[in-house]
Design a protein around this motif. Structure first.
Motif, mmCIF file in Angstrom:
data_model
loop_
_atom_site.group_PDB
_atom_site.id
_atom_site.type_symbol
_atom_site.label_atom_id
_atom_site.label_comp_id
_atom_site.label_asym_id
_atom_site.label_seq_id
_atom_site.Cartn_x
_atom_site.Cartn_y
_atom_site.Cartn_z
ATOM 1 N N PHE A 25 -26.514 3.852 -54.670
ATOM 2 C CA PHE A 25 -25.735 3.739 -55.897
ATOM 3 C C PHE A 25 -26.576 3.057 -56.968
ATOM 4 C CE2 PHE A 25 -22.257 3.665 -52.705
ATOM 5 C CZ PHE A 25 -21.525 4.753 -53.159
ATOM 6 N N CYS A 26 -26.513 3.600 -58.165
ATOM 7 C CA CYS A 26 -27.151 2.962 -59.326
ATOM 8 C C CYS A 26 -28.634 2.689 -59.092
ATOM 9 C CB CYS A 26 -26.423 1.665 -59.696
ATOM 10 S SG CYS A 26 -24.646 1.849 -59.946
ATOM 11 N N GLY A 27 -29.300 3.578 -58.361
ATOM 12 C CA GLY A 27 -30.716 3.414 -58.100
ATOM 13 C C GLY A 27 -31.047 2.360 -57.065
ATOM 14 N N ARG A 28 -30.025 1.836 -56.391
ATOM 15 C CA ARG A 28 -30.249 0.844 -55.338
ATOM 16 C C ARG A 28 -29.841 1.431 -53.997
ATOM 17 N NH1 ARG A 28 -29.440 -0.835 -60.757
ATOM 18 N NH2 ARG A 28 -30.219 -2.963 -61.013
ATOM 19 N N GLU A 29 -30.549 1.054 -52.950
ATOM 20 C CA GLU A 29 -30.133 1.418 -51.599
ATOM 21 C C GLU A 29 -29.468 0.217 -50.958
ATOM 22 O OE1 GLU A 29 -32.195 4.094 -48.563
ATOM 23 O OE2 GLU A 29 -32.670 2.077 -47.812
ATOM 24 N N LEU A 30 -28.250 0.412 -50.510
ATOM 25 C CA LEU A 30 -27.500 -0.658 -49.863
ATOM 26 C C LEU A 30 -27.439 -0.388 -48.362
ATOM 27 C CD1 LEU A 30 -24.492 -0.981 -52.340
ATOM 28 C CD2 LEU A 30 -26.662 -2.208 -52.361
ATOM 29 N N THR A 31 -27.761 -1.401 -47.571
ATOM 30 C CA THR A 31 -27.661 -1.319 -46.121
ATOM 31 C C THR A 31 -26.485 -2.187 -45.697
ATOM 32 O OG1 THR A 31 -30.053 -1.011 -45.918
ATOM 33 C CG2 THR A 31 -28.853 -1.694 -43.946
ATOM 34 N N ILE A 32 -25.429 -1.542 -45.221
ATOM 35 C CA ILE A 32 -24.181 -2.242 -44.944
ATOM 36 C C ILE A 32 -23.858 -2.174 -43.458
ATOM 37 C CG2 ILE A 32 -21.704 -2.337 -45.423
ATOM 38 C CD1 ILE A 32 -23.433 -3.090 -47.840
ATOM 39 N N SER A 33 -23.688 -3.340 -42.848
ATOM 40 C CA SER A 33 -23.284 -3.436 -41.441
ATOM 41 C C SER A 33 -21.766 -3.574 -41.351
ATOM 42 C CB SER A 33 -23.949 -4.642 -40.780
ATOM 43 O OG SER A 33 -25.354 -4.453 -40.695
ATOM 44 N N GLN A 34 -21.210 -2.885 -40.367
ATOM 45 C CA GLN A 34 -19.775 -2.945 -40.107
ATOM 46 C C GLN A 34 -19.592 -3.325 -38.646
ATOM 47 O OE1 GLN A 34 -18.073 0.915 -41.948
ATOM 48 N NE2 GLN A 34 -20.292 1.209 -41.823
ATOM 49 N N THR A 35 -18.919 -4.436 -38.399
ATOM 50 C CA THR A 35 -18.764 -4.954 -37.043
ATOM 51 C C THR A 35 -17.373 -4.618 -36.531
ATOM 52 O OG1 THR A 35 -20.298 -6.757 -37.528
ATOM 53 C CG2 THR A 35 -18.880 -7.000 -35.588
ATOM 54 N N PHE A 36 -17.324 -3.790 -35.494
ATOM 55 C CA PHE A 36 -16.056 -3.356 -34.920
ATOM 56 C C PHE A 36 -15.784 -4.106 -33.617
ATOM 57 C CE2 PHE A 36 -17.560 0.080 -37.571
ATOM 58 C CZ PHE A 36 -16.423 0.475 -38.256
ATOM 59 N N GLY A 37 -14.525 -4.289 -33.322
ATOM 60 C CA GLY A 37 -14.148 -4.953 -32.087
ATOM 61 C C GLY A 37 -14.287 -6.451 -32.145
ATOM 62 N N ALA A 38 -14.421 -7.013 -33.349
ATOM 63 C CA ALA A 38 -14.566 -8.460 -33.497
ATOM 64 C C ALA A 38 -13.369 -9.055 -34.230
ATOM 65 C CB ALA A 38 -15.851 -8.791 -34.240
ATOM 66 N N ARG A 39 -12.231 -8.421 -34.063
ATOM 67 C CA ARG A 39 -10.981 -8.860 -34.674
ATOM 68 C C ARG A 39 -11.028 -8.810 -36.203
ATOM 69 N NH1 ARG A 39 -9.223 -14.056 -30.833
ATOM 70 N NH2 ARG A 39 -9.211 -12.882 -28.879
#
Length: 214
Positions: A25-39
């Motif tokens: 987005f907007c010329g930036r690369e975002l690396t996003i972590s999503q943690t599942f099973g951790a309430r």
């Protein structure tokens, strides 16, 4: 978008697993972590409404330089992180259990030497808002309108945070069964002026620009 840790494979080995996805987005690369099973529940994933809001910022060439910004119910923090990279002085908030995930995503995407480091902190709607200032330029929220019992608390929080010069951007999946439509059509107009500025028909996501009504 690239999933580095496919959900089904990690689930075989652990009750808690992480998916890492990349977005542009907007010329930036975002690396996003999503943690599942951790309430984390609904705070774990990147929701389509958040991606739609990020895409809107890109299409509108939004620039938050020198602006004071707060994100509510941030989840992964992707919207607030993009606002940081677009120059904003940003506070990213959610309930306490989601803050670790947000902080990890901030560390992954905002260089430590970046001039405006975001603040990550807890904000429980209807309870903590009085400890926050009232001079924000922008309030951001993506898919935070989905539980009817929280709507009065959200309104109370928005009324405190939103000053006369503030603009609110709310991006929502328009879930009829959760009262999302009634929130925007009946509840919000009692307190604010709102305008539908974008609609994604395929995802049933609306973006509203909201300001004080006096």
């Amino acid at each position: 978008m690239e999933d580095v840790f496919p959900r089904d494979e990690r689930a075989l080995f652990s009750d808690t697993y992480t998916e890492e996805s990349r977005y542009q987005f907007c010329g930036r690369e975002l690396t996003i972590s999503q943690t599942f099973g951790a309430r984390l529940g609904v705070a774990a994933p990147v929701w389509e409404a958040a991606l739609t809001l990020c895409g809107y910022f890109e299409a509108e060439k939004m620039n938050f330089s020198g602006k004071k910004v707060i994100e509510l119910g941030a989840g992964t923090g992707i919207v607030g992180i993009l606002a940081v990279l677009l120059g904003g002085n940003v506070t990213i908030t959610d309930l306490p259990h989601a803050l670790k995930q947000i902080q990890e995503n901030v560390l992954s995407n905002v260089p430590y030497h970046y001039p405006a480091q975001p603040r990550v902190c807890a904000l429980a709607w209807g309870q903590d808002q009085d400890s926050f200032p009232t001079d924000y330029d922008f309030i951001l929220g993506a898919d935070i309108v989905y539980l009817k019992e929280t709507y009065p608390l959200l309104i109370r929080t928005l009324r405190h945070l939103c000053g006369s010069q503030c603009t609110i951007y709310l991006s929502s999946k328009m879930r009829q069964e959760h009262g999302t439509v009634s929130f925007y059509e009946e509840i919000l107009p009692q307190h604010f002026l709102s305008e539908l500025v974008y609609r994604n028909d395929s995802e049933n996501v609306n973006i509203y620009r909201v300001t004080r009504n006096g």
